[in-house]
Write a protein that holds these residues in place. Sequence first.
Motif, PDB file in Angstrom:
ATOM      1  N   GLY A  42     -10.075  -1.186  37.228  1.00 36.16           N
ATOM      2  CA  GLY A  42      -9.741   0.222  37.238  1.00 36.16           C
ATOM      3  C   GLY A  42      -8.264   0.548  37.295  1.00 36.16           C
ATOM      4  N   GLN A  43      -7.402  -0.478  37.399  1.00 38.81           N
ATOM      5  CA  GLN A  43      -5.978  -0.184  37.454  1.00 38.81           C
ATOM      6  C   GLN A  43      -5.484   0.301  36.087  1.00 38.81           C
ATOM      7  N   ALA A  44      -4.458   1.127  36.129  1.00 36.74           N
ATOM      8  CA  ALA A  44      -3.902   1.717  34.907  1.00 36.74           C
ATOM      9  C   ALA A  44      -2.601   1.015  34.538  1.00 36.74           C
ATOM     10  N   PHE A  45      -2.384   0.860  33.215  1.00 30.80           N
ATOM     11  CA  PHE A  45      -1.175   0.232  32.696  1.00 30.80           C
ATOM     12  C   PHE A  45      -0.609   1.104  31.587  1.00 30.80           C
ATOM     13  N   ASP A  46       0.709   1.234  31.569  1.00 35.63           N
ATOM     14  CA  ASP A  46       1.380   2.015  30.533  1.00 35.63           C
ATOM     15  C   ASP A  46       1.378   1.273  29.205  1.00 35.63           C
ATOM     16  N   ALA A  47       1.435   2.036  28.137  1.00 40.47           N
ATOM     17  CA  ALA A  47       1.592   1.484  26.796  1.00 40.47           C
ATOM     18  C   ALA A  47       2.900   2.005  26.219  1.00 40.47           C
ATOM     19  N   HIS A  48       3.577   1.176  25.471  1.00 40.16           N
ATOM     20  CA  HIS A  48       4.786   1.583  24.760  1.00 40.16           C
ATOM     21  C   HIS A  48       4.464   1.606  23.274  1.00 40.16           C
ATOM     22  N   THR A  49       4.951   2.637  22.599  1.00 38.21           N
ATOM     23  CA  THR A  49       4.747   2.746  21.154  1.00 38.21           C
ATOM     24  C   THR A  49       6.027   2.313  20.439  1.00 38.21           C
ATOM     25  N   TYR A  50       5.835   1.598  19.338  1.00 38.50           N
ATOM     26  CA  TYR A  50       6.930   1.093  18.517  1.00 38.50           C
ATOM     27  C   TYR A  50       6.685   1.474  17.078  1.00 38.50           C
ATOM     28  N   ALA A  51       7.752   1.527  16.297  1.00 36.35           N
ATOM     29  CA  ALA A  51       7.634   1.834  14.881  1.00 36.35           C
ATOM     30  C   ALA A  51       8.697   1.060  14.103  1.00 36.35           C
ATOM     31  N   ARG A  52       8.393   0.861  12.838  1.00 33.02           N
ATOM     32  CA  ARG A  52       9.328   0.211  11.921  1.00 33.02           C
ATOM     33  C   ARG A  52       9.253   0.892  10.582  1.00 33.02           C
ATOM     34  N   GLU A  53      10.419   1.276  10.065  1.00 25.56           N
ATOM     35  CA  GLU A  53      10.500   1.840   8.721  1.00 25.56           C
ATOM     36  C   GLU A  53      10.281   0.710   7.720  1.00 25.56           C
ATOM     37  N   LEU A  54       9.510   0.986   6.670  1.00 23.23           N
ATOM     38  CA  LEU A  54       9.226  -0.051   5.672  1.00 23.23           C
ATOM     39  C   LEU A  54       9.880   0.213   4.334  1.00 23.23           C
ATOM     40  N   ARG A  55      10.468   1.366   4.146  1.00 24.28           N
ATOM     41  CA  ARG A  55      11.131   1.671   2.873  1.00 24.28           C
ATOM     42  C   ARG A  55      12.620   1.743   3.054  1.00 24.28           C
ATOM     43  N   ARG A 109       0.820  -1.217   0.000  1.00 20.64           N
ATOM     44  CA  ARG A 109       0.000   0.000   0.000  1.00 20.64           C
ATOM     45  C   ARG A 109       0.852   1.264   0.000  1.00 20.64           C
ATOM     46  N   GLY A 110       2.172   1.108  -0.092  1.00 19.45           N
ATOM     47  CA  GLY A 110       3.060   2.262  -0.162  1.00 19.45           C
ATOM     48  C   GLY A 110       3.365   2.919   1.171  1.00 19.45           C
ATOM     49  N   VAL A 111       3.163   2.195   2.254  1.00 18.83           N
ATOM     50  CA  VAL A 111       3.387   2.736   3.595  1.00 18.83           C
ATOM     51  C   VAL A 111       4.887   2.863   3.866  1.00 18.83           C
ATOM     52  N   ALA A 112       5.276   3.987   4.448  1.00 21.00           N
ATOM     53  CA  ALA A 112       6.682   4.229   4.780  1.00 21.00           C
ATOM     54  C   ALA A 112       7.033   3.775   6.190  1.00 21.00           C
ATOM     55  N   GLN A 113       6.064   3.827   7.113  1.00 22.97           N
ATOM     56  CA  GLN A 113       6.337   3.476   8.500  1.00 22.97           C
ATOM     57  C   GLN A 113       5.107   2.814   9.109  1.00 22.97           C
ATOM     58  N   LEU A 114       5.359   1.743   9.873  1.00 29.53           N
ATOM     59  CA  LEU A 114       4.307   1.008  10.556  1.00 29.53           C
ATOM     60  C   LEU A 114       4.467   1.217  12.055  1.00 29.53           C
ATOM     61  N   HIS A 115       3.383   1.593  12.712  1.00 29.46           N
ATOM     62  CA  HIS A 115       3.374   1.874  14.147  1.00 29.46           C
ATOM     63  C   HIS A 115       2.552   0.822  14.882  1.00 29.46           C
ATOM     64  N   LEU A 116       2.802   0.698  16.174  1.00 26.67           N
ATOM     65  CA  LEU A 116       1.961  -0.119  17.044  1.00 26.67           C
ATOM     66  C   LEU A 116       2.152   0.352  18.465  1.00 26.67           C
ATOM     67  N   GLU A 117       1.219  -0.022  19.313  1.00 26.60           N
ATOM     68  CA  GLU A 117       1.393   0.219  20.734  1.00 26.60           C
ATOM     69  C   GLU A 117       1.040  -1.059  21.464  1.00 26.60           C
ATOM     70  N   VAL A 118       1.718  -1.278  22.574  1.00 24.16           N
ATOM     71  CA  VAL A 118       1.602  -2.518  23.321  1.00 24.16           C
ATOM     72  C   VAL A 118       1.734  -2.211  24.802  1.00 24.16           C
ATOM     73  N   ARG A 119       1.015  -2.957  25.612  1.00 22.54           N
ATOM     74  CA  ARG A 119       1.102  -2.763  27.057  1.00 22.54           C
ATOM     75  C   ARG A 119       2.516  -3.040  27.544  1.00 22.54           C
ATOM     76  N   ALA A 120       3.023  -2.179  28.390  1.00 26.77           N
ATOM     77  CA  ALA A 120       4.345  -2.392  28.987  1.00 26.77           C
ATOM     78  C   ALA A 120       4.344  -3.748  29.685  1.00 26.77           C
ATOM     79  N   GLY A 121       5.374  -4.540  29.440  1.00 24.97           N
ATOM     80  CA  GLY A 121       5.484  -5.852  30.055  1.00 24.97           C
ATOM     81  C   GLY A 121       4.858  -6.980  29.262  1.00 24.97           C
ATOM     82  N   ASN A 122       4.202  -6.672  28.140  1.00 28.56           N
ATOM     83  CA  ASN A 122       3.579  -7.700  27.313  1.00 28.56           C
ATOM     84  C   ASN A 122       4.675  -8.518  26.624  1.00 28.56           C
TER      85      ASN A 122
END
Length: 158
Positions: free
Chosen positions: A145-158, A106-119
């Motif tokens: 009701g407890q809160a959990f952090d998320a970490h964001t990740y990315a990968r260049e595709l080009r 699809r011509g994407v340059a970068q793919l992102h995701l987020e994941v719970r810390a510790g996953n």
Amino acid sequence: MTGTLNLTELREGGAQDLIEVSRIMEEAFDPRFGEAWTSAQCLGMLSLPGVWLVIASFDGQDVGFALARAIAGEAELLLLATRPAARRRGVAGALLRAIVAEAQARGVAQLHLEVRAGNDAVRLYRREGFEKVGERKNYYRGKMGQAFDAHTYARELR
């Protein structure tokens, strides 16, 4: 399911698959972390342009899925899940690589995701070339009701 999984099929999914997607999420996502989506959320996302769903099947049973979207040259992995019985057999890696391949098509340059810390999935993402780029404090709200952090990740595709 024992031993090595011979993945027999990766196929494009759609709204007709959401009942099974919900079942997979119910098995795969621990409710205490608040990561699973509702069927309505998934259906709403699937109705948007640039969204695609990949289903992994083994021996006629759906064992995992990945949902992603692409817009303006970037993409985001929204959900990736495998049934616990199919874990550590290459299903998640195959799904992630299918998302990467489709994003590239699809011509994407970068793919992102987020994941719970510790996953545990972080190991897969790092192995597939993703790098941590950020953190969202208290992003997930667990069942109690407890809160959990998320970490964001990315990968260049080009």
